[in-house]
Design a protein around this motif. Sequence first.
Motif, PDB file in Angstrom:
ATOM      1  N   GLY A 170     -27.089 -13.742  60.276  1.00 49.15           N
ATOM      2  CA  GLY A 170     -26.184 -12.347  59.954  1.00 49.15           C
ATOM      3  C   GLY A 170     -25.882 -12.155  61.212  1.00 49.15           C
ATOM      4  O   GLY A 170     -25.665 -12.802  62.361  1.00 49.15           O
ATOM      5  N   CYS A 171     -24.985 -10.757  61.109  1.00 53.20           N
ATOM      6  CA  CYS A 171     -24.379 -10.292  62.489  1.00 53.20           C
ATOM      7  C   CYS A 171     -24.478  -8.917  62.331  1.00 53.20           C
ATOM      8  O   CYS A 171     -24.645  -8.185  61.264  1.00 53.20           O
ATOM      9  CB  CYS A 171     -22.634 -10.916  62.324  1.00 53.20           C
ATOM     10  SG  CYS A 171     -22.018 -10.273  61.007  1.00 53.20           S
ATOM     11  N   ASP A 172     -24.047  -8.441  63.476  1.00 56.59           N
ATOM     12  CA  ASP A 172     -24.223  -6.795  63.696  1.00 56.59           C
ATOM     13  C   ASP A 172     -22.990  -6.059  63.405  1.00 56.59           C
ATOM     14  O   ASP A 172     -22.068  -6.665  63.026  1.00 56.59           O
ATOM     15  CB  ASP A 172     -24.921  -6.415  65.066  1.00 56.59           C
ATOM     16  CG  ASP A 172     -23.947  -6.668  66.157  1.00 56.59           C
ATOM     17  OD1 ASP A 172     -22.828  -6.960  66.067  1.00 56.59           O
ATOM     18  OD2 ASP A 172     -24.473  -6.770  67.339  1.00 56.59           O
ATOM     19  N   ARG A 173     -22.899  -4.889  63.365  1.00 59.09           N
ATOM     20  CA  ARG A 173     -21.460  -4.060  63.158  1.00 59.09           C
ATOM     21  C   ARG A 173     -20.565  -4.355  64.051  1.00 59.09           C
ATOM     22  O   ARG A 173     -19.233  -4.448  63.582  1.00 59.09           O
ATOM     23  CB  ARG A 173     -21.775  -2.494  63.190  1.00 59.09           C
ATOM     24  CG  ARG A 173     -22.737  -2.005  62.301  1.00 59.09           C
ATOM     25  CD  ARG A 173     -23.147  -0.774  62.655  1.00 59.09           C
ATOM     26  NE  ARG A 173     -24.162  -0.349  63.686  1.00 59.09           N
ATOM     27  CZ  ARG A 173     -24.541   0.603  64.280  1.00 59.09           C
ATOM     28  NH1 ARG A 173     -24.228   1.783  63.828  1.00 59.09           N
ATOM     29  NH2 ARG A 173     -25.362   0.568  65.249  1.00 59.09           N
ATOM     30  N   ASP A 174     -20.844  -5.170  65.365  1.00 55.81           N
ATOM     31  CA  ASP A 174     -19.599  -5.520  65.863  1.00 55.81           C
ATOM     32  C   ASP A 174     -19.255  -6.870  65.620  1.00 55.81           C
ATOM     33  O   ASP A 174     -18.551  -7.464  66.449  1.00 55.81           O
ATOM     34  CB  ASP A 174     -19.946  -5.218  67.518  1.00 55.81           C
ATOM     35  CG  ASP A 174     -20.464  -4.154  67.759  1.00 55.81           C
ATOM     36  OD1 ASP A 174     -19.518  -3.177  67.385  1.00 55.81           O
ATOM     37  OD2 ASP A 174     -21.240  -3.634  68.625  1.00 55.81           O
TER      38      ASP A 174
ATOM     39  N   GLU B 164     -33.029   0.187  65.881  1.00 53.18           N
ATOM     40  CA  GLU B 164     -31.434   0.199  65.701  1.00 53.18           C
ATOM     41  C   GLU B 164     -30.519  -0.788  65.977  1.00 53.18           C
ATOM     42  O   GLU B 164     -29.480  -0.991  65.596  1.00 53.18           O
ATOM     43  CB  GLU B 164     -30.975   1.361  66.374  1.00 53.18           C
ATOM     44  CG  GLU B 164     -31.164   1.550  67.938  1.00 53.18           C
ATOM     45  CD  GLU B 164     -32.532   1.872  68.372  1.00 53.18           C
ATOM     46  OE1 GLU B 164     -32.620   1.939  69.931  1.00 53.18           O
ATOM     47  OE2 GLU B 164     -33.482   2.140  67.447  1.00 53.18           O
ATOM     48  N   SER B 165     -31.129  -1.946  66.687  1.00 56.13           N
ATOM     49  CA  SER B 165     -30.338  -2.704  67.225  1.00 56.13           C
ATOM     50  C   SER B 165     -30.311  -3.869  66.024  1.00 56.13           C
ATOM     51  O   SER B 165     -29.480  -5.027  66.036  1.00 56.13           O
ATOM     52  CB  SER B 165     -31.002  -3.628  68.296  1.00 56.13           C
ATOM     53  OG  SER B 165     -32.054  -4.275  67.681  1.00 56.13           O
TER      54      SER B 165
ATOM     55  N   PRO C  62     -37.839 -11.922  66.220  1.00 56.27           N
ATOM     56  CA  PRO C  62     -36.184 -11.734  66.813  1.00 56.27           C
ATOM     57  C   PRO C  62     -36.347 -12.618  68.029  1.00 56.27           C
ATOM     58  O   PRO C  62     -37.372 -12.997  68.529  1.00 56.27           O
ATOM     59  CB  PRO C  62     -36.185 -10.391  66.869  1.00 56.27           C
ATOM     60  CG  PRO C  62     -37.269  -9.712  66.331  1.00 56.27           C
ATOM     61  CD  PRO C  62     -38.271 -10.592  66.292  1.00 56.27           C
ATOM     62  N   MET C  63     -35.145 -13.068  68.297  1.00 56.51           N
ATOM     63  CA  MET C  63     -34.954 -13.890  69.641  1.00 56.51           C
ATOM     64  C   MET C  63     -34.688 -12.953  70.859  1.00 56.51           C
ATOM     65  O   MET C  63     -35.303 -13.062  71.937  1.00 56.51           O
ATOM     66  CB  MET C  63     -33.805 -14.749  69.475  1.00 56.51           C
ATOM     67  CG  MET C  63     -33.413 -15.817  70.720  1.00 56.51           C
ATOM     68  SD  MET C  63     -34.928 -16.791  71.361  1.00 56.51           S
ATOM     69  CE  MET C  63     -35.158 -16.558  72.730  1.00 56.51           C
ATOM     70  N   LEU C  64     -33.679 -11.809  70.754  1.00 49.41           N
ATOM     71  CA  LEU C  64     -33.302 -11.347  71.454  1.00 49.41           C
ATOM     72  C   LEU C  64     -33.529  -9.473  71.182  1.00 49.41           C
ATOM     73  O   LEU C  64     -33.418  -9.374  69.882  1.00 49.41           O
ATOM     74  CB  LEU C  64     -31.690 -11.283  71.811  1.00 49.41           C
ATOM     75  CG  LEU C  64     -31.274 -12.545  72.262  1.00 49.41           C
ATOM     76  CD1 LEU C  64     -29.683 -12.543  72.177  1.00 49.41           C
ATOM     77  CD2 LEU C  64     -32.032 -13.102  73.434  1.00 49.41           C
ATOM     78  N   ALA C  65     -33.684  -8.671  72.228  1.00 51.27           N
ATOM     79  CA  ALA C  65     -33.796  -7.081  71.832  1.00 51.27           C
ATOM     80  C   ALA C  65     -32.854  -6.483  71.526  1.00 51.27           C
ATOM     81  O   ALA C  65     -32.754  -5.446  71.106  1.00 51.27           O
ATOM     82  CB  ALA C  65     -34.769  -6.791  73.027  1.00 51.27           C
ATOM     83  N   CYS C  66     -31.603  -7.044  71.904  1.00 55.29           N
ATOM     84  CA  CYS C  66     -30.282  -6.183  71.966  1.00 55.29           C
ATOM     85  C   CYS C  66     -29.122  -7.420  71.776  1.00 55.29           C
ATOM     86  O   CYS C  66     -29.420  -8.559  72.092  1.00 55.29           O
ATOM     87  CB  CYS C  66     -30.336  -5.328  73.034  1.00 55.29           C
ATOM     88  SG  CYS C  66     -30.163  -6.021  74.491  1.00 55.29           S
TER      89      CYS C  66
END
Length: 481
Positions: free
Chosen positions: A435-439, A278-279, A386-390
């Motif tokens: 890319g970027c997330d919803r925030d 989900e992240s 991935p680099m980060l988990a969240c």
Amino acid sequence: MSRSEGAGFTVAGGDATALADQISAGAMTCAEAMAAAIAAACDRESYGAICQLEAELGMAAASALDKERRDDPNRFAVRPFAGVPTLAKDLGGPFKGFPVRAGSRLIDRPDPSADSDLAERFRNAGFNLFGLTTSPEFGLSLSSEPARGPLCRNPLDPSRTAGGSSGGAACAVALGIVALAHATDAGGSIRVPAACCGLVGLKPTRGTIPAGPGFANHLGGIASELAVCRSVRDVSQLFDQLRGRAKGPYADPSREDRPKRRLRIGVLSDTGTLYPTESGRLEAVVSAVRVAEADGHEVVPIEWSALEASVASSSRVFADIVSVNLASLADTLKLDLRQAEPLSLAFAERGRALSAPELWQTLSADVHISRNLWTLFESIDCLLTPMLACAPPPLGSFSTDHSDTELHLQKMAAFAPLASLANVSGFPALTLPFGCDRDGLPLPIQIFARMGEETTLFRLASRLEAEDRWRHPYAVAGLAA
């Protein structure tokens, strides 16, 4: 020839290469570039990126370069980053004129009498220093919130961390105060802040970048120094300027340009517990894989079991080495760590409690982790994760006002699960936003390559960067639109 000729792309908001080109073309002087950087630093002071500002030193160095340009234009012309302002990290180095305090109220050392080997190369490349960036005390956290201040905030969301321990460097670059900044990486400390702030960060191959004459930042081989950058072309050119002839305790890795054949890109399976779907972290990797496949590269599935033991062991090796190092540092400098942040004292006590046989087992584990990765890379050219988990967590998530070292280590490993693997193995690893997330926060990916094969990282990262999945919200100070 323009420094950016043939790069094939421009960077939204600019980068160090673009700023160097502008200075080289005579569109601005070195002094004007420095004045713009200092003005941006003062204007954006509330973000806490800079812990020591030395405007007079910066302007003096800029004026000296402008004089060199008039008196010895040939020498000026061969400096690829002539006149570009930058900042050093308050950990590593040292850079003459900038006493390092490692984010601690306990260290009050005089100005270093000379540059380190790496600092000398930064200056020879044409960079102008005018300050130090914020680091957590002794670099022990993935957030840059030293008790001595300042508190470093993420430019993309000031309520969140900018990462650590090179959080101040990443914050300054993301804000456009400087186009790139010196940074160090012993357990992800270049890559994690770069990932938090939408930047490019490379942890180089062990032994590639000089750490002399003191070698204090090698930490048994797990630490490297380089920079956080706004583009792949910047980190590639900087790496070429700084690398080699390290004169240190490790062999100088050769850099061989491999033929531009089809790459075999490893992608881990069964990592859902490390990177919650989900992240959006895994989706960024999937998107990058699609681009690579469309270019004709081969994707090779890698079972998580092939790396699981090495990842777990690398976290323990990192913990043991930084603990023993801090205990030794305290003894050497005669620091009363009872006056330090509680977590720093706890790590030093942890280091003193390690027996010689236990430390030897740690060093042996380091060697085996490196061998395991060499074995894995017999079937692949690079590994994409991935680099980060969240997303970057809120400020205070990595507090240092307690003595629970195990909890702190677990939290850092949960945030950046594969960060310390590159440090302990000695393999190079690069992060970049994809890319970027919803925030609106970056979705950073990480690429590993074999020792000495940074060119593979730059090749793949440049191709992914060209997809233009991330835009820097702040322009570099002084850079013409």
